[in-house]
Design a protein around this motif. Structure first.
Motif, PDB file in Angstrom:
ATOM      1  N   ASN A   8      -7.167  -7.966   2.178  1.00 20.21           N
ATOM      2  CA  ASN A   8      -6.896  -7.418   3.499  1.00 20.21           C
ATOM      3  C   ASN A   8      -7.095  -8.501   4.541  1.00 20.21           C
ATOM      4  O   ASN A   8      -8.174  -8.644   5.090  1.00 20.21           O
ATOM      5  CB  ASN A   8      -7.835  -6.229   3.778  1.00 20.21           C
ATOM      6  CG  ASN A   8      -7.431  -5.495   5.035  1.00 20.21           C
ATOM      7  OD1 ASN A   8      -6.527  -5.907   5.746  1.00 20.21           O
ATOM      8  ND2 ASN A   8      -8.118  -4.398   5.307  1.00 20.21           N
ATOM      9  N   VAL A  10      -6.307  -8.713   7.495  1.00 18.62           N
ATOM     10  CA  VAL A  10      -6.550  -8.259   8.855  1.00 18.62           C
ATOM     11  C   VAL A  10      -8.026  -8.341   9.203  1.00 18.62           C
ATOM     12  O   VAL A  10      -8.414  -8.589  10.326  1.00 18.62           O
ATOM     13  CB  VAL A  10      -6.068  -6.800   9.009  1.00 18.62           C
ATOM     14  CG1 VAL A  10      -6.399  -6.270  10.385  1.00 18.62           C
ATOM     15  CG2 VAL A  10      -4.574  -6.738   8.772  1.00 18.62           C
ATOM     16  N   TYR A  25      -3.988  -7.422  16.193  1.00 23.06           N
ATOM     17  CA  TYR A  25      -3.766  -6.030  15.839  1.00 23.06           C
ATOM     18  C   TYR A  25      -4.315  -5.096  16.913  1.00 23.06           C
ATOM     19  O   TYR A  25      -3.742  -4.036  17.175  1.00 23.06           O
ATOM     20  CB  TYR A  25      -4.383  -5.731  14.470  1.00 23.06           C
ATOM     21  CG  TYR A  25      -3.638  -6.442  13.358  1.00 23.06           C
ATOM     22  CD1 TYR A  25      -2.420  -5.975  12.896  1.00 23.06           C
ATOM     23  CD2 TYR A  25      -4.149  -7.610  12.803  1.00 23.06           C
ATOM     24  CE1 TYR A  25      -1.723  -6.650  11.895  1.00 23.06           C
ATOM     25  CE2 TYR A  25      -3.469  -8.284  11.800  1.00 23.06           C
ATOM     26  CZ  TYR A  25      -2.257  -7.794  11.358  1.00 23.06           C
ATOM     27  OH  TYR A  25      -1.558  -8.466  10.384  1.00 23.06           O
ATOM     28  N   TRP A 252       4.325   0.021  10.210  1.00 21.46           N
ATOM     29  CA  TRP A 252       4.021  -1.321   9.703  1.00 21.46           C
ATOM     30  C   TRP A 252       2.528  -1.616   9.854  1.00 21.46           C
ATOM     31  O   TRP A 252       1.916  -2.273   9.015  1.00 21.46           O
ATOM     32  CB  TRP A 252       4.856  -2.341  10.476  1.00 21.46           C
ATOM     33  CG  TRP A 252       4.468  -3.760  10.224  1.00 21.46           C
ATOM     34  CD1 TRP A 252       4.897  -4.571   9.215  1.00 21.46           C
ATOM     35  CD2 TRP A 252       3.567  -4.561  11.012  1.00 21.46           C
ATOM     36  NE1 TRP A 252       4.327  -5.817   9.320  1.00 21.46           N
ATOM     37  CE2 TRP A 252       3.506  -5.838  10.419  1.00 21.46           C
ATOM     38  CE3 TRP A 252       2.818  -4.323  12.163  1.00 21.46           C
ATOM     39  CZ2 TRP A 252       2.716  -6.863  10.941  1.00 21.46           C
ATOM     40  CZ3 TRP A 252       2.033  -5.333  12.683  1.00 21.46           C
ATOM     41  CH2 TRP A 252       1.990  -6.590  12.065  1.00 21.46           C
ATOM     42  N   LEU A 253       1.933  -1.083  10.925  1.00 23.90           N
ATOM     43  CA  LEU A 253       0.554  -1.405  11.263  1.00 23.90           C
ATOM     44  C   LEU A 253      -0.461  -0.640  10.416  1.00 23.90           C
ATOM     45  O   LEU A 253      -1.491  -1.198  10.007  1.00 23.90           O
ATOM     46  CB  LEU A 253       0.321  -1.102  12.742  1.00 23.90           C
ATOM     47  CG  LEU A 253      -1.024  -1.502  13.363  1.00 23.90           C
ATOM     48  CD1 LEU A 253      -1.184  -3.016  13.357  1.00 23.90           C
ATOM     49  CD2 LEU A 253      -1.117  -0.963  14.793  1.00 23.90           C
ATOM     50  N   PRO A 255      -0.780   0.430   7.244  1.00 21.49           N
ATOM     51  CA  PRO A 255      -1.286  -0.131   5.982  1.00 21.49           C
ATOM     52  C   PRO A 255      -2.189  -1.336   6.183  1.00 21.49           C
ATOM     53  O   PRO A 255      -2.984  -1.677   5.302  1.00 21.49           O
ATOM     54  CB  PRO A 255      -0.006  -0.522   5.230  1.00 21.49           C
ATOM     55  CG  PRO A 255       1.075   0.288   5.837  1.00 21.49           C
ATOM     56  CD  PRO A 255       0.706   0.428   7.273  1.00 21.49           C
ATOM     57  N   ARG A 256      -2.072  -1.984   7.318  1.00 25.31           N
ATOM     58  CA  ARG A 256      -2.847  -3.197   7.576  1.00 25.31           C
ATOM     59  C   ARG A 256      -4.211  -2.920   8.191  1.00 25.31           C
ATOM     60  O   ARG A 256      -5.145  -3.697   8.017  1.00 25.31           O
ATOM     61  CB  ARG A 256      -2.036  -4.142   8.476  1.00 25.31           C
ATOM     62  CG  ARG A 256      -0.826  -4.738   7.757  1.00 25.31           C
ATOM     63  CD  ARG A 256       0.175  -5.355   8.719  1.00 25.31           C
ATOM     64  NE  ARG A 256       1.199  -6.113   7.991  1.00 25.31           N
ATOM     65  CZ  ARG A 256       2.217  -5.565   7.358  1.00 25.31           C
ATOM     66  NH1 ARG A 256       2.377  -4.252   7.380  1.00 25.31           N
ATOM     67  NH2 ARG A 256       3.093  -6.312   6.710  1.00 25.31           N
ATOM     68  N   ILE A 257      -4.323  -1.827   8.948  1.00 25.12           N
ATOM     69  CA  ILE A 257      -5.588  -1.551   9.636  1.00 25.12           C
ATOM     70  C   ILE A 257      -6.192  -0.206   9.258  1.00 25.12           C
ATOM     71  O   ILE A 257      -7.352   0.058   9.570  1.00 25.12           O
ATOM     72  CB  ILE A 257      -5.402  -1.598  11.177  1.00 25.12           C
ATOM     73  CG1 ILE A 257      -4.483  -0.473  11.644  1.00 25.12           C
ATOM     74  CG2 ILE A 257      -4.878  -2.960  11.610  1.00 25.12           C
ATOM     75  CD1 ILE A 257      -4.404  -0.347  13.148  1.00 25.12           C
TER      76      ILE A 257
END
Length: 318
Positions: A8, A10, A25, A252-253, A255-257
Motif C-alpha cells: 500500500n 499510499v 490523496y 480510483w481513490l 482502493p488506495r485509501i
C-alpha cells in the motif's frame, strides 16, 4: 488498511509506528469534497435559466456521457444482462435521478447552503435505512446517538424558517430530506451489484436515470433554451466534472485509501456549500443554523466512530 508500504504505497510509517496518508490523496479528498459541496451553488446558477427537471436531466445526461466516453477509451464497454439492467435501473433512480431532481426542486424555496447542510445527512440516513433493511447492519449505540444528533441539527436548521425569519421554507427543507433518504436506500441496494465494476455501474445507472429524466423534463418543462454562457459553463462543470469525473476519481481513490478515509468527504463538502452560498450568493445563515450544522457534524463524528476509537486507545489501562 494494511500498513505494508510495499502493498500500500499510499501509507507511510511514522517514527512512532503510526501511519500517514500521502498528502496528494488528502488534496484529492478535499478537492472532491469542495467540488460536490459546490454543486448546490451551480444549481442556483442553472435555475436562473432552466427548470429544475432540466437541471437534473442535464447533469445526469452529461455525467453519463462522460462516464461512457471514459469506458470507451479503455475498451471496457460490455453488456451486463437484463437482470442486472433491472438492478441498475432501480439504483439509477435512487442514486441519481430522484435525489438530483429533489435538490434543484427544493432550491427553489431553500438556499444552496441549506441544501448542502441537508446533504450532510446522507451517512445518517444510511445508518437508519441499514438498521431497517433486511439483513442490514444494526445501529450501534454510537451510531444511534449520531442519528439523534443529525435530526436534532435539522430541527435547529428549520427553526428560523418556522418563525418566518429565514430564507428557506420549512416545507422545502423537509422535502429536500428525500434526497439523503434516497442515498441511504441506494447504498443498501448497492449490495445487489457488489461484483460489478464501479465505473461501469456508474455509467449504466446514470444513463438509465437520464432515460427517465429527459422525457419527463421535455413533457413538463418543454425544450430548454440556454442563452447565457454562465448556464452552459455551470452545466458542463456539474455534469462532466462534478458527476462523471468526480465519481471516476472517487472509485480510483477508494482502493488506495479505503472507504473509511474516503468518507471524510462528507465532513468537508458542506463547508464549500456554506462558503459559496454566503460569500458569493449573499445568502443569510443565522447563528442557530450554524449551530444546527455543528450538531449534524457532531452526529457524523459519532457515526464515523474513529475519534472515539482513538480516544479509547489512548486511555491508560486500568
Amino acid at each position: 488498511m494494511a500498513l505494508d508500504r510495499a502493498a500500500n504505497p499510499v501509507m507511510t510509517l511514522s517514527k512512532d509506528g503510526g501511519c500517514h496518508m500521502a498528502l496528494r490523496y488528502w488534496l484529492i479528498i478535499v478537492a472532491l469534497a469542495f467540488g460536490w459541496g459546490s454543486s448546490f451553488f451551480f444549481n442556483e446558477i442553472l435555475l436562473r435559466e432552466l427548470g429544475p427537471l432540466w437541471v437534473a436531466a442535464g447533469r445526469v445526461s452529461m455525467g453519463a456521457l462522460g462516464c461512457w466516453v471514459w469506458l470507451a477509451t479503455r475498451r471496457r464497454i460490455g453488456w451486463v444482462g437484463w437482470p442486472m439492467v433491472g438492478h441498475l435501473f432501480v439504483f439509477g433512480l435512487l442514486q441519481y435521478a430522484v435525489p438530483l431532481t429533489v435538490y434543484p426542486l427544493g432550491q427553489q424555496v431553500i438556499t444552496s447552503s441549506a441544501a448542502g447542510i441537508i446533504n450532510a445527512m446522507t451517512p445518517i440516513m444510511v445508518v437508519v435505512v441499514s438498521h431497517l433493511w433486511p439483513g442490514g447492519e444494526r445501529a450501534t449505540v454510537l451510531k444511534s446517538i449520531g442519528v439523534v444528533l443529525g435530526f436534532s441539527g435539522i430541527v435547529l436548521l428549520a427553526l428560523p424558517s418556522l418563525g418566518g425569519v429565514a430564507e428557506s421554507s420549512p416545507w422545502g427543507l423537509l422535502f429536500t430530506m428525500i434526497a439523503p433518504l434516497c442515498y441511504g436506500l441506494a447504498m443498501n441496494y448497492l449490495r445487489q451489484m457488489d461484483a460489478m465494476d464501479r465505473a461501469a455501474l456508474t455509467a449504466w445507472s446514470l444513463a438509465l436515470g437520464a432515460m427517465v429524466l429527459v422525457p419527463v423534463a421535455l413533457v413538463t418543462e418543454g425544450v430548454p433554451h440556454i442563452q447565457r454562457a454562465e448556464t452552459w459553463a455551470a452545466l458542463l462543470v456539474i455534469g462532466f466534472v462534478l458527476t462523471a469525473a468526480a465519481f471516476l476519481v472517487l472509485f480510483w481513490l477508494i482502493p488506495r485509501i479505503g472507504g473509511t478515509t474516503a468518507s471524510t468527504i462528507t465532513f468537508i463538502a458542506p463547508v464549500s456549500s456554506l462558503l459559496l452560498g454566503v460569500l458569493v450568493l449573499k445568502e443569510t445563515v443565522l447563528p442557530i443554523q450554524f449551530l444546527g450544522f455543528a450538531v449534524i457534524l457532531g452526529g457524523l463524528l459519532f457515526i464515523d466512530g474513529r475519534l472515539f476509537r482513538v480516544w479509547r486507545k489512548d486511555q491508560p489501562n486500568g
